[in-house]
Scaffold this active site. Structure first.
Site, PDB file in Angstrom:
ATOM      1  CG  ASP A  25      -1.766  -1.221   1.534  1.00 35.08           C
ATOM      2  OD1 ASP A  25      -2.296  -1.619   0.211  1.00 35.08           O
ATOM      3  OD2 ASP A  25      -2.468  -1.421   2.494  1.00 35.08           O
ATOM      4  CE  LYS A  26       0.199   8.560  -1.943  1.00 34.20           C
ATOM      5  NZ  LYS A  26      -0.671   9.315  -2.406  1.00 34.20           N
TER       6      LYS A  26
END
Ligand code: URA
Length: 245
Positions: free
Chosen positions: A102-103
């Protein structure tokens, strides 16, 4: 056939501009003759040497990146910085991340142009271990750890497969899972009434995030690391649903 400078750069002998310089300075030979043209086309049959040392044609390239937060796991994006943007100075054509973080997750990310290995590493049937360090909003109890280990309902068709869960000295969770479902670690923690506030991947199969690889830095995998990854995905027995740890 490929360009001489590309072959040298792909073989990890330097960035494209560095290897062009080596070629212009006469440090490179093709079949025993000095070649000063970076654009010279060579094939696998040609003997290319840099400073007298043979340089092999490298078909597959493998890199590990210490992904920072705020960077997305994609090859191209009009808005956000991508993990490929961090692989500076190398030829990134056909290089893709293996799976995604994920970011807001940091840690170990493998990137390669070896689609076959990527596919095998990601296959849910092969159960490649991934170890995460997660800091959580609230402390985790022994019962939470047992639930995470046994498998929890995260709203999918099936509960998560058996995992390994323990706390480190700081009370952070070390969770080893063998699947790679969407937001899996965050959803597992939600399933035990908690929230992840920081997430880092420490390992992917036999590959460990080296302590000296700074956030945002990357390096090519060693031959030994490449072989161990191949070994991670060899020997899968069809029908094996969940492996004992
Ligand atoms: N699990 C998550 O929730 N996020 C990640 O980035 C990786 C695993």
């Amino acid at each position: 056939m490929l360009r001489l400078d590309k072959l040298l750069a792909d073989a990890g002998k330097g960035t494209r501009s560095q290897v062009k310089e080596y070629i212009r300075r006469g440090r490179v030979t093709v079949n025993d003759g000095v070649c000063k043209k970076p654009e010279q086309k060579v094939s696998e049959e040609d003997l290319v040497c840099l400073d007298g040392q043979a340089v092999g044609y490298v078909r597959f390239r493998y890199y590990m990146l210490h992904k920072p937060q705020g960077v997305i796991t994609a090859t191209d994006d009009s808005r956000d910085k991508t993990v490929l943007d961090l692989l500076t100075g190398i030829n990134t054509a056909h290089i893709s991340p293996v799976g995604r973080l994920d970011k807001d997750t940091e840690g170990l990310l493998l990137l390669t142009n070896d689609g076959e290995l990527a596919h095998r590493l990601l296959s849910p049937k092969r159960h490649v271990d991934k170890c995460y360090l997660a800091r959580t909003e609230k402390p985790l109890s022994e019962a939470d750890l047992q639930a995470l280990e046994a498998g929890v309902d995260i709203g999918d068709e099936k509960p998560t497969l058996p995992a390994r869960a323990c706390l480190n000295q700081d009370g952070a969770l070390l969770l080893t899972i063998r699947e790679g479902r969407y937001h899996q670690v965050k959803r597992m923690l939600q399933a035990v009434g908690n929230q992840v506030i920081y997430l880092k991947r420490l390992s992917f199969g036999s590959l460990k995030l080296p302590e000296d690889l700074e956030i945002g830095q990357f390096r090519a995998l060693t031959k030994d690391e490449q072989e161990r990854l191949q070994h991670d995905v060899a020997g899968y027995n069809a029908g094996e649903e969940s492996l004992p740890f």
